[in-house]
Design a protein around this motif. Structure first.
Motif, PDB file in Angstrom:
ATOM      1  N   UNK A   1       0.827  -1.204   0.000  1.00  0.00           N
ATOM      2  CA  UNK A   1       0.000   0.000   0.000  1.00  0.00           C
ATOM      3  C   UNK A   1       0.858   1.249   0.000  1.00  0.00           C
ATOM      4  N   UNK A   2       2.022   1.165  -0.617  1.00  0.00           N
ATOM      5  CA  UNK A   2       3.000   2.258  -0.566  1.00  0.00           C
ATOM      6  C   UNK A   2       2.728   3.394  -1.543  1.00  0.00           C
ATOM      7  N   UNK A   3       1.673   3.290  -2.338  1.00  0.00           N
ATOM      8  CA  UNK A   3       1.445   4.324  -3.348  1.00  0.00           C
ATOM      9  C   UNK A   3       0.832   5.599  -2.793  1.00  0.00           C
ATOM     10  N   UNK A   4       0.254   5.547  -1.590  1.00  0.00           N
ATOM     11  CA  UNK A   4      -0.353   6.755  -1.029  1.00  0.00           C
ATOM     12  C   UNK A   4      -0.584   6.598   0.473  1.00  0.00           C
ATOM     13  N   UNK A   5      -0.949   7.695   1.086  1.00  0.00           N
ATOM     14  CA  UNK A   5      -1.341   7.686   2.492  1.00  0.00           C
ATOM     15  C   UNK A   5      -0.279   7.204   3.452  1.00  0.00           C
ATOM     16  N   UNK A   6      -0.709   6.430   4.432  1.00  0.00           N
ATOM     17  CA  UNK A   6       0.189   5.941   5.478  1.00  0.00           C
ATOM     18  C   UNK A   6       1.299   5.077   4.889  1.00  0.00           C
TER      19      UNK A   6
ATOM     20  N   UNK B   1      -1.248  -1.243  -6.055  1.00  0.00           N
ATOM     21  CA  UNK B   1      -1.927  -1.381  -7.343  1.00  0.00           C
ATOM     22  C   UNK B   1      -1.508  -0.299  -8.320  1.00  0.00           C
ATOM     23  N   UNK B   2      -1.281   0.905  -7.812  1.00  0.00           N
ATOM     24  CA  UNK B   2      -1.021   2.055  -8.690  1.00  0.00           C
ATOM     25  C   UNK B   2       0.481   2.235  -8.912  1.00  0.00           C
ATOM     26  N   UNK B   3       0.983   1.541  -9.909  1.00  0.00           N
ATOM     27  CA  UNK B   3       2.413   1.548 -10.197  1.00  0.00           C
ATOM     28  C   UNK B   3       2.915   2.951 -10.524  1.00  0.00           C
TER      29      UNK B   3
END
Length: 81
Positions: free
Chosen positions: A13-18, A38-40
């Protein structure tokens, strides 16, 4: 070695937020981070941002989608920026 005693970290979940903030903190602390999301496109942006701050490529990106049972890796190729 980082203050946490780790050399490598995987952040899902490194693409946004926490997830993105944790990836940045770990990279700034000396960890080599594998960012998965998911969002490369956003992961690549994150890796470029970290490189701009730290001056080196410490984030490797993996595009993956596990939202449904039987999901798969979207982009199995690791990308290091």
């Amino acid at each position: 070695m980082s203050t946490y005693g780790y050399k490598h970290a995987i952040v899902v979940g490194a693409s946004s937020g926490i997830g993105a903030e944790i990836a940045k903190l770990l990279a700034a602390d000396g960890c080599r981070v594998a960012g998965v999301a998911r969002r490369l496109d956003r992961l690549v942006d994150l890796a470029a941002e970290v490189k701009g701050i730290l001056g080196e490529g410490t984030v490797v990106t993996y595009g993956a989608d596990w939202t449904e049972y039987g999901s798969h890796v979207v982009d199995a190729e690791a990308r290091e920026v």
